[in-house]
Design a protein around this motif. Sequence first.
Motif, mmCIF file in Angstrom:
data_model
loop_
_atom_site.group_PDB
_atom_site.id
_atom_site.type_symbol
_atom_site.label_atom_id
_atom_site.label_comp_id
_atom_site.label_asym_id
_atom_site.label_seq_id
_atom_site.Cartn_x
_atom_site.Cartn_y
_atom_site.Cartn_z
ATOM 1 N N GLY A 45 0.789 -1.218 0.000
ATOM 2 C CA GLY A 45 0.000 0.000 0.000
ATOM 3 C C GLY A 45 0.825 1.274 0.000
ATOM 4 N N TYR A 48 0.367 3.983 -2.667
ATOM 5 C CA TYR A 48 -0.940 4.643 -2.593
ATOM 6 C C TYR A 48 -1.018 5.621 -1.426
ATOM 7 C CZ TYR A 48 -1.722 1.038 -5.960
ATOM 8 O OH TYR A 48 -1.598 0.245 -7.065
ATOM 9 N N TYR A 49 -0.129 5.462 -0.472
ATOM 10 C CA TYR A 49 0.006 6.465 0.580
ATOM 11 C C TYR A 49 0.688 7.716 0.013
ATOM 12 C CZ TYR A 49 1.510 8.730 4.911
ATOM 13 O OH TYR A 49 1.738 9.648 5.915
ATOM 14 N N GLY A 51 0.448 8.657 -3.018
ATOM 15 C CA GLY A 51 -0.532 9.275 -3.896
ATOM 16 C C GLY A 51 -1.732 9.863 -3.182
ATOM 17 N N VAL A 53 -4.167 8.234 -1.901
ATOM 18 C CA VAL A 53 -5.318 7.327 -1.929
ATOM 19 C C VAL A 53 -5.551 6.776 -0.530
ATOM 20 C CG1 VAL A 53 -6.275 5.226 -2.944
ATOM 21 C CG2 VAL A 53 -4.856 6.759 -4.338
ATOM 22 N N GLU A 166 3.873 1.525 -9.942
ATOM 23 C CA GLU A 166 2.773 1.972 -9.079
ATOM 24 C C GLU A 166 3.101 3.324 -8.453
ATOM 25 O OE1 GLU A 166 1.012 -2.403 -7.722
ATOM 26 O OE2 GLU A 166 2.540 -1.405 -6.511
ATOM 27 N N ASN A 170 1.143 7.028 -8.979
ATOM 28 C CA ASN A 170 0.672 7.838 -7.861
ATOM 29 C C ASN A 170 1.332 9.200 -7.822
ATOM 30 O OD1 ASN A 170 -1.261 6.390 -5.778
ATOM 31 N ND2 ASN A 170 0.057 4.816 -6.662
#
Length: 546
Positions: A45, A48-49, A51, A53, A166, A170
Motif C-alpha cells: 500500500g 498509494y500512501y 498518492g 489514496v 505503481e 501515484n
Amino acid sequence: MAKKILVIGGVAAGTKIAAKLKREDRNAEVLILNKGKDISYAGCGLPYYVGGVIEKREELVVNTPESFMALTGAEVRTGTEAVALDRTRRQVTAVDVRTGKTSVYAYDKLVIATGARPIVPDCEGIELENIFWMRTPDDAGALRKKVDAGEVKRAVVVGGGLIGLEAAENLSARGVKTSVIDAAPHILSEMLDAEISEYLENAMAEEGIMPFTGVTLEGFSGNGKVERVLTSKRPMKADAVLLAMGFRPNTEFLADSGLEMLKGTLLVNKHLQTNDPDIYAAGDCALVTSRITGKRQWSAMGSTANISGRVAAVHMSGCRNAADYPGVLGTGIAKLPGANMARTGLTEKAAQEAGYDVETVVAVTDDKAHYYPGAGSFLTKMVCEKSTHRLLGIQVLGKGAVDKMADIAVTAISLGATLEDLQNCDFAYTPPFSTAIHPFAVTVNVLLNKLSGKIETFTPAEYASGMAEGYQIIDCSIQPSLKGAPYIDLTKLDAAPVEYAPDSRLLLVCSKGKRAYLVQNRLKAYGYFQTRVLEGGTLFNTGLQE
C-alpha cells in the motif's frame, strides 16, 4: 516443556507464522525479534500512501507490537537486530539498535523472516537529499512529505518493476511530472512478454508518464539535493528520485551459518525448512520453487509470504495432516498507468526456455456486456502446451477487473487443466460483471480454434518481426478505419471477392480480431486459404491506427 520458537523478522511472513503457531499450539513460547519499529504493515500500500489514496499513515499499520501481542499471545521485541546464529548451541545473538546492548536468545525452532532491503547503487551523488526508497511506511512518508509541501515538480523513478510503476502512477496523480528509467529492454521484463510490455509502455506515455528502457543509471548531481539523474543516454532533471531497482535479502548475518543459500536467499523445501530441519525460512529472504517447472524461484510478494508462512507454521506445530507448499506461479497484479495488469504462470519466453513447445494467442474481449455503462476490453495473451493443450500462463491488460481472469488461470494451472477442461465452464454472468460467454472462455475458444487451424493468424510479435511481409492488409472493421487499406464488409461478403485471386495473401485486420476471423472463415468457404488474421486487431497493434 513448551517449545521455544524464535521468529526473526515481522511484516508478512514473520507475523503470519507467529500468529498461526499460537493458534495451533497455545502453549508454544513464540518470540518475534524485529529490527524496525513496525512489525506488521501493508508494504503493497505504500505507493498509494504517497498518492494520497491512503490518507493516513496509521492505515498502513496492520498491527502495532502491542496489539499483535494482545491478539495472538506471541511476544514481540522491536528495535532488535539479529547479528549471528549458532546452530550448534541453538542460539541467536541480537543487538538492541538503540543502546547497542547484545543479547542471546535460545530456540527449539527458528524462523528466519528477515525480508529484503532495496538495492542502493554505489554511484556518484547517492548521498544527495531527495533520493528515496519504497520499503517501509517511513520511506513512503518521507517522499509524501516532500510532495505535500510542493517541493517535487519533476520526479524520476529508477526501475520498471511493479513498485516503481505503481509509485510513478501515484506521483503523476499528484501532479508530479514523472519519468521511469529501466536498464532492461522493456518494463516488467521478467513478468510479461515483450509485446505486452510494449503495449503498457505506450499506455504509460499516453498518460504522460514517459518510460525510458535500455537506460542505465550512472549517478546523480545537484547542490545538496538531487537536481539531475545521470544516465547512459542523457541527464534528466529531477526534484526527487525514487530508487526501485529491486531488493537484496537481509541474510548477511547467516553467511557463516552453514545454511544453504543462493544469491543470499535461503533454500527451503516444501515444509519451508532449510537444510537444518529446525530452521525455517519464509518471505523475501527465502527461495521457493515454481509450481509448474519445479525449478527454484524467488517470489517477493506479500501473498507468497502469507501462504508459505501459514504452511510453515502448521508443519512446525507438528500437525500430521499438514499440506506441503506447492510452489508459486509468479502471480502478479497491479494498477498501472493506462491499464490494469494481471499475470500468472509462464510467459511464452519462460515456457520456451523451460523446454515447452507452446502455442499462444492474443485476444481482445469485452470485459462485461458491451452495452453496459463502463464496459471495456481485456487484452489477453494465453499460453498453452501445444501437444497436451495444458494451460501454462496468462497475461491480461485492461481498465476493468483483470484479477478475475488471472484468478481463473491460477486455479486452472494449479489443477493441471487443459483448454478443453475450461472451454465450457459455468462462469458467472450478468451484464454488469461479465459476458454471456465469459471473456476467459472466449480466449480459450480462440486458442483452441488456432490449435485446430480454424483460425490462422499472425501474432503481434510475428507481425512486428516482419512475418506479414508480402501480405495485403485488408480492413475488416464494422466501418472502414485503416487509411489507405482496401475494405471488405462482412455483411456483404456473399460470394468470392473477384478483386482478389484465391491464392492472394491477405492480412485481415479489424479492431479486435473477431470480425477479421469471421471474414477469414467465409473466405475459406470460397476457396481462399492464404489469409491470416492479425491477433489483437488495431486495439492492441496501435501502430496500425497511425
